[in-house]
Design an enzyme around this catalytic site. Structure first.
Site, PDB file in Angstrom:
ATOM      1  N   THR A 321      39.392  66.516  67.494  1.00 41.89           N
ATOM      2  CA  THR A 321      40.535  66.112  66.882  1.00 41.89           C
ATOM      3  C   THR A 321      40.272  65.834  65.786  1.00 41.89           C
ATOM      4  O   THR A 321      39.205  65.100  65.264  1.00 41.89           O
ATOM      5  CB  THR A 321      41.611  64.989  67.530  1.00 41.89           C
ATOM      6  OG1 THR A 321      42.329  64.833  66.799  1.00 41.89           O
ATOM      7  CG2 THR A 321      40.851  63.903  67.804  1.00 41.89           C
ATOM      8  N   HIS A 373      33.577  55.474  80.307  1.00 39.94           N
ATOM      9  CA  HIS A 373      32.081  54.739  80.614  1.00 39.94           C
ATOM     10  C   HIS A 373      31.994  54.630  82.243  1.00 39.94           C
ATOM     11  O   HIS A 373      30.833  54.337  82.571  1.00 39.94           O
ATOM     12  CB  HIS A 373      32.306  53.253  80.263  1.00 39.94           C
ATOM     13  CG  HIS A 373      31.067  52.883  79.864  1.00 39.94           C
ATOM     14  ND1 HIS A 373      29.673  53.145  80.248  1.00 39.94           N
ATOM     15  CD2 HIS A 373      30.659  51.458  79.436  1.00 39.94           C
ATOM     16  CE1 HIS A 373      28.704  52.510  80.024  1.00 39.94           C
ATOM     17  NE2 HIS A 373      29.033  51.397  79.358  1.00 39.94           N
TER      18      HIS A 373
END
Length: 410
Positions: A321, A373
């Site tokens: 993006t 994560h």
């Protein structure tokens, strides 16, 4: 014959759509294949074409949510097409004229004599000077002088407004979000709540890319039919290289399992008339610089023209993006689920940096990698972003094989 027009399925997983806009009115004559409505799904906005010619009768209102397969309008195929414009209205018989009755003119009242007075709210010269110094509008001060005149004492005692309305517009408007926007909001909240999202940052010296672009962009444009050599091809190639080095970033969670991909389908966030769209560049690892630029241009034009489809946005293993086109200097992009990583680009600003012990000014860009994560550890995430940085700062060797002309197909 009366034809029932039903909502077609925009995609396998879509069960309902929303009538965004009717492009025709109830009772209009429509031609076959004419666009009669725009419908929003949770992935895209699509046009609904008329299946036959005839007189249309609407069965749903704008804003209605209707199930796929539901009837939204009827078309009377026997209805005649109007020959010209709207039929002329029937003439109305003229009413007989009444004989006018003379009426004496009303007496005109004499205007009252003017009364000498100060205009209310007008400050005296001394008061005006004090109000100007305080940046206070006279209209916000109540005058105690003759006729409401603002005196010097009024100006001295006046206190600046702390947010009190002063006559400006304070209107509000409540509009329903489109189904697409509601789905985007739902997915963004889910990404925040259902992933262990972290963001790591780095910066990139854009000088090497700028040197290549400045040298070859004109030849690239001339050779490839007006196609521009932008930054996105360099970033896409750098990302696909880094995904090969750190494959965990190119994977996603599925319950208790990890799904790893041996291809790179790169989702590119683009702004369209209906909001943010994320079409996918398929197998970007196999595309050349020209191939990446051509595919991004094709998808961006489809998004701009409202022609993007569900298939164009389905899938994707990693997202890029670019908030820099809107002036963003630094941000933490949100993961595009079920993907595990997203790279955020930002604006390019000339900043002083240390180069070989000397201070030099270079065009610099901050880059950010948000990652899940649960599946990507800190070593992989930081290593991935460093690999992207290395490729962008040495594009000739790491992205072009040492031959810019060959890589750019010149």
């Amino acid at each position: 014959m009366i034809l029932e027009m039903k909502v077609p399925s925009p995609g396998e997983s879509i069960k309902e759509v929303e009538i965004a806009t009717w492009l025709v009115k109830d009772g209009d004559y429509v031609e076959k294949d004419q666009a009669i409505a725009e419908v929003d799904s949770d992935k895209a906005t699509l046009e609904l074409p008329a299946e036959m010619s005839g007189i249309i009768t609407l069965k749903a209102e704008e804003g209605d949510t209707v199930a796929v397969g539901a009837v939204v309008c009827l078309i009377d195929t026997d209805g005649a097409k109007p020959a010209g414009g709207a039929p002329a209205a029937a003439p109305v018989a003229e009413a007989p004229k009444a004989t006018p009755v003379p009426v004496a003119p009303a007496p005109v009242a004499a205007a009252p004599a003017p009364v000498a007075s100060y205009a209310a709210g007008t400050p005296s010269p001394a008061a005006k000077k004090i109000l100007d110094e305080k940046n206070i509008a006279p209209a916000t001060v109540s005058g105690t002088g003759k006729g409401g005149r603002i005196t010097k004492d009024d100006a001295v005692n006046a206190v600046p407004s702390m947010g009190t309305p002063t006559g400006g517009s304070r209107g509000t408007e409540r509009t329903k979000l489109s189904m697409l926007r509601r789905k985007v909001a739902e997915r963004l909240v889910a990404a925040k709540n259902e992933t262990a999202m972290l963001t790591t940052f780095n910066e990139v010296n854009m000088t090497p890319i700028n040197l290549i672009r400045n040298e070859y962009k004109d030849a690239f444009k001339a050779k490839h039919g007006g196609l521009g050599l932008g930054y996105m091809s360099f970033f896409t190639k750098a990302v696909t290289r880094a995904l090969e080095l750190y494959p965990d970033v190119n994977s996603m969670m599925d319950g208790d399992h990890k799904i790893a991909f041996d291809f790179a389908d790169i989702s590119i966030a683009v702004s369209g008339p209906k909001g943010l769209m994320v079409p996918v560049v398929r197998n970007a690892e196999n595309l050349t610089f020209r191939g990446v630029e051509a595919e991004i241009k094709r998808l961006a034009l489809r998004a701009r023209d409202g022609q993007i489809t569900v298939d164009d946005m389905t899938g994707g293993t990693f997202t890029i993006t670019n908030g820099g086109v809107f002036g963003s200097m630094l941000s933490t992009p949100i993961i595009n689920p079920p993907q595990s990583g997203i790279l955020g680009m930002h604006n390019i600003i000339e900043r002083p940096i240390a180069v070989n012990g000397k201070v030099e000014i270079h065009p610099m860009m901050y880059v950010a990698l948000s990652y899940d994560h649960r599946i990507i550890d800190g070593r992989e995430s930081v290593g991935f972003l460093v690999a992207v940085k290395e490729a962008l700062e040495n594009p000739l060797e790491l992205l072009m094989g040492g031959n810019a002309k060959k890589a750019l197909e010149l």
